[in-house]
Design an enzyme around this catalytic site. Structure first.
Site, mmCIF file in Angstrom:
data_model
loop_
_atom_site.group_PDB
_atom_site.id
_atom_site.type_symbol
_atom_site.label_atom_id
_atom_site.label_comp_id
_atom_site.label_asym_id
_atom_site.label_seq_id
_atom_site.Cartn_x
_atom_site.Cartn_y
_atom_site.Cartn_z
ATOM 1 C CE LYS A 11 -4.056 -2.142 2.168
ATOM 2 N NZ LYS A 11 -4.957 -1.959 3.091
ATOM 3 N NE ARG A 87 -6.516 -12.193 5.640
ATOM 4 C CZ ARG A 87 -7.305 -10.843 5.377
ATOM 5 N NH1 ARG A 87 -7.169 -10.146 4.531
ATOM 6 N NH2 ARG A 87 -7.996 -10.500 6.366
ATOM 7 C CB THR A 93 -7.243 -5.185 9.963
ATOM 8 O OG1 THR A 93 -7.804 -6.419 9.255
ATOM 9 C CG2 THR A 93 -7.743 -3.975 8.875
ATOM 10 N NE ARG A 104 -2.537 -5.367 7.339
ATOM 11 C CZ ARG A 104 -3.598 -5.890 6.893
ATOM 12 N NH1 ARG A 104 -4.162 -6.982 7.747
ATOM 13 N NH2 ARG A 104 -4.171 -5.503 5.744
ATOM 14 C CG ASN A 114 -3.631 -2.162 6.816
ATOM 15 O OD1 ASN A 114 -3.579 -1.729 5.808
ATOM 16 N ND2 ASN A 114 -4.792 -2.755 7.489
HETATM 17 P P1 RTP Z 1 -7.206 -5.877 3.407
HETATM 18 O O1 RTP Z 1 -8.424 -6.190 2.685
HETATM 19 O O2 RTP Z 1 -6.564 -4.491 2.903
HETATM 20 O O3 RTP Z 1 -6.459 -6.897 2.967
HETATM 21 O O4 RTP Z 1 -7.366 -5.768 5.097
HETATM 22 P P2 RTP Z 1 -8.113 -6.592 5.910
HETATM 23 O O5 RTP Z 1 -8.902 -7.688 5.311
HETATM 24 O O6 RTP Z 1 -7.520 -6.944 7.114
HETATM 25 O O7 RTP Z 1 -9.300 -5.576 6.267
HETATM 26 P P3 RTP Z 1 -10.762 -4.924 5.762
HETATM 27 O O8 RTP Z 1 -11.591 -5.184 7.035
HETATM 28 O O9 RTP Z 1 -11.059 -5.925 4.343
HETATM 29 O O10 RTP Z 1 -10.543 -3.632 5.301
HETATM 30 C C1 RTP Z 1 -10.034 -3.044 4.299
HETATM 31 C C2 RTP Z 1 -8.988 -2.241 4.401
HETATM 32 O O11 RTP Z 1 -9.771 -0.860 4.973
HETATM 33 C C3 RTP Z 1 -9.007 -0.107 5.868
HETATM 34 N N1 RTP Z 1 -9.676 0.022 7.026
HETATM 35 N N2 RTP Z 1 -9.889 1.030 7.507
HETATM 36 N N3 RTP Z 1 -10.710 3.021 9.545
HETATM 37 C C4 RTP Z 1 -10.814 1.945 9.657
HETATM 38 O O12 RTP Z 1 -11.442 1.563 10.787
HETATM 39 C C5 RTP Z 1 -10.528 0.902 8.675
HETATM 40 N N4 RTP Z 1 -10.649 -0.310 8.869
HETATM 41 C C6 RTP Z 1 -10.343 -1.003 7.745
HETATM 42 C C7 RTP Z 1 -7.694 -0.876 5.974
HETATM 43 O O13 RTP Z 1 -6.728 -0.347 5.071
HETATM 44 C C8 RTP Z 1 -8.132 -2.316 5.638
HETATM 45 O O14 RTP Z 1 -6.787 -3.046 5.124
HETATM 46 MG MG MG Z 2 -10.326 -7.451 3.515
#
Ligand code: RTP
Ligand code: MG
Length: 140
Positions: A11, A87, A93, A104, A114
């Site tokens: 990112k 993962r 996250t 991370r 992240n």
């Molecule tokens: P990713 O899709 O990027 O691999 O990450 P993830 O599954 O761990 O997280 P996801 O829930 O799919 O959220 C996608 C991305 O959105 C951003 N995010 N911001 N401000 C917030 O509360 C928040 N929550 C998520 C993060 O960049 C996350 O990786």
């Molecule tokens: Mg995701």
């Protein structure tokens, strides 16, 4: 478990700090092989399309803003159990909850910035790979 592919994004917070190599090294050390890679600057349309499942989430517009704020490196990773393995090495996250030794925990700045994205299922990996790569760009 047969060889599997997953989709990864380094990112903008990581490319900005010149961490493309450091992140890729951790992916490789986790047993994943980079079989496609390109550095792009996502358009708003691309970011909105890619994160379409999050359209109704409160963080959606911030996320699109962040993902278009600088270059990213999109990659296809191959290996045994690649989706789960990726993962695992990414970590939670929210970096505050990420385990020691994860990407991370090592590099992320915040829950949003992240450092990496990784597909969360084999089905989504296929959709996400097809979103950014033509078949001939992937060399296994
Ligand atoms: P990713 O899709 O990027 O691999 O990450 P993830 O599954 O761990 O997280 P996801 O829930 O799919 O959220 C996608 C991305 O959105 C951003 N995010 N911001 N401000 C917030 O509360 C928040 N929550 C998520 C993060 O960049 C996350 O990786
Ligand atoms: Mg995701």
């Amino acid at each position: 478990m047969a060889t599997e592919r997953t989709f990864s994004i380094i990112k903008p917070d990581a490319t900005r700090r010149n961490l493309t190599g450091a992140v890729t090294k951790m992916l490789e050390e986790a047993g994943l092989r980079v079989v496609a890679s390109k550095r792009i600057h996502m358009s708003r349309e691309q970011a909105e399309g890619f994160y379409g499942v999050h359209r109704e989430r409160p963080f959606f517009s911030d996320l699109v803003q962040f993902m278009t704020s600088g270059p990213v490196v999109v990659q296809v990773l191959e290996g045994e159990n690649a989706v789960a393995r990726n993962r695992e090495v990414m970590g939670a996250t929210n970096p505050a909850q990420a385990d020691e030794g994860t990407i991370r925990k090592s590099f992320a700045e915040s829950i949003e910035a992240n450092s990496v994205h990784g597909s969360d299922s084999a089905d989504n990996a296929k959709i996400e790979i097809d979103f950014f790569f033509k078949p001939e760009e992937i060399v296994g």
